[in-house]
Design an enzyme around this catalytic site. Structure first.
Site, PDB file in Angstrom:
ATOM      1  N   CYS A  96       0.964  -1.144  -0.071  1.00  0.00           N
ATOM      2  CA  CYS A  96      -0.087  -0.129  -0.026  1.00  0.00           C
ATOM      3  C   CYS A  96       0.930   1.133   0.060  1.00  0.00           C
ATOM      4  O   CYS A  96       1.967   1.433   0.783  1.00  0.00           O
ATOM      5  CB  CYS A  96      -0.894   0.005   1.175  1.00  0.00           C
ATOM      6  SG  CYS A  96      -1.854   1.398   1.418  1.00  0.00           S
ATOM      7  N   GLU A 130       2.061  -5.725   8.748  1.00  0.00           N
ATOM      8  CA  GLU A 130       2.636  -4.232   8.598  1.00  0.00           C
ATOM      9  C   GLU A 130       3.728  -4.066   9.691  1.00  0.00           C
ATOM     10  O   GLU A 130       4.697  -3.303   9.315  1.00  0.00           O
ATOM     11  CB  GLU A 130       1.434  -3.211   8.659  1.00  0.00           C
ATOM     12  CG  GLU A 130       1.861  -1.927   8.428  1.00  0.00           C
ATOM     13  CD  GLU A 130       0.758  -1.035   8.544  1.00  0.00           C
ATOM     14  OE1 GLU A 130       1.191   0.326   9.108  1.00  0.00           O
ATOM     15  OE2 GLU A 130      -0.356  -1.197   8.520  1.00  0.00           O
ATOM     16  N   SER A 272     -10.835  -5.242   5.230  1.00  0.00           N
ATOM     17  CA  SER A 272     -10.538  -6.497   4.447  1.00  0.00           C
ATOM     18  C   SER A 272     -11.738  -7.133   4.140  1.00  0.00           C
ATOM     19  O   SER A 272     -11.710  -8.538   3.663  1.00  0.00           O
ATOM     20  CB  SER A 272      -9.499  -7.130   5.820  1.00  0.00           C
ATOM     21  OG  SER A 272     -10.233  -7.203   6.661  1.00  0.00           O
TER      22      SER A 272
END
Length: 291
Positions: A96, A130, A272
């Site tokens: 992202c 992440e 999600s």
């Protein structure tokens, strides 16, 4: 019964990009490795594995050679790219852009000589993909804070820079900032503490949107995978706005839910959660109403 899907729910930009990238590659090549679940939703992962996506672990990734691997929206640490170079693995990088920018900020901060004595703090979920990627930008010399109790681990005699996982609660982040700042102030080192607001606003705004949506219905079906950090957070937000909120991940869970006599049911989900799955819930509810 009025059944409405929240138009603001569903995949964020980063997840949409990763999934479209995977689908386009699979149309041409039929098989693609993905390092970790492409999204924290079992139903969407199953849909993609059925058309050729192969989810692998970091351990399996290290054994691959001369192939192609997708990097999902969560991003990866530098170590992953090093292994890829050594093993002649082609990486399709779908990190992202918001995460990528944060990775670069932490990397640059860590390498700057003037920051050598400064602590790097990350507000996030330990072990989350992440967060693992962010830690790698600073050679894992990072203190991850997952709860307010963990601020005791900070060395208040040293300067600190705080960042946040992009999908964390904005409200919780600023409460954490206030707590840490108070500790530094009490030690007489208030000027030593700094922070960066690194939370994705498109994700952060979902909380306010979902609160308003939840209040407009008698009952809420919150559709999310159980491994989704964003899902668990938004489900909690939804439940506070409407106590008659049910966490579901598969349409089979509709059986037995106390929805009889409800005038309106709202269906929403995490960043999600695929829209097709929320539509499946709506169709199932409508079919039950007609039967």
């Amino acid at each position: 019964m009025r059944i409405t899907i929240d138009e603001n729910s569903g995949f964020c930009f980063g997840v949409i990009h990763a999934i479209r990238t995977a689908e386009e590659y699979l149309q041409a090549h039929h098989t693609l490795y993905c390092l970790g679940d492409i999204v924290h939703n079992n139903e969407e992962v199953k849909r993609l594995t059925d058309i050729g996506l192969r989810v692998i672990t970091p351990e399996q990734f290290r054994t691959l050679h001369d192939t192609t691997v997708l990097i999902r929206a969560h991003g990866e640490p530098p170590e992953t790219y090093r292994i890829a170079r050594e093993n002649r693995i082609i990486l399709i990088d779908a990190t992202c852009p918001v995460v990528l920018k944060l990775q670069q900020r932490i990397h640059d901060f860590h390498l700057s000589p003037e920051n050598r004595d400064k602590q790097i703090l990350i507000f996030g979920k330990k072990g989350h993909a992440e967060v693992v990627g962010l830690m790698g930008q600073a050679d894992n010399q990072v203190l991850v804070i997952s709860s307010f109790e963990e601020i005791d681990k900070i060395d208040y005699s040293r300067p600190a820079m705080l960042y946040s996982q992009t999908t964390q609660s904005l409200e919780d982040y600023y409460r954490l900032i206030d707590c840490i700042q108070s500790r530094y102030d009490a030690c007489g080192h208030g000027e030593m503490f700094h922070y960066a607001d690194t939370i994705c606003r498109k994700v952060a705004n979902r909380a306010a949107q979902i609160t308003e949506f939840a209040r407009q219905h008698d009952a809420i079906l919150f559709v999310s995978g159980e491994k989704s950090s964003n899902g668990l957070y938004l489900y909690d937000v939804c439940r506070k706005a409407n106590p008659n909120t049910h966490l579901v991940s598969h349409v089979s869970q509709l059986e037995g839910l106390p929805l009889e006599g409800m005038d309106s049911v709202g269906i929403c989900g995490a960043t999600s959660t695929p829209m097709w799955l929320m539509e499946e819930f709506k169709a199932k509810l409508e079919a039950k109403e007609k039967s």
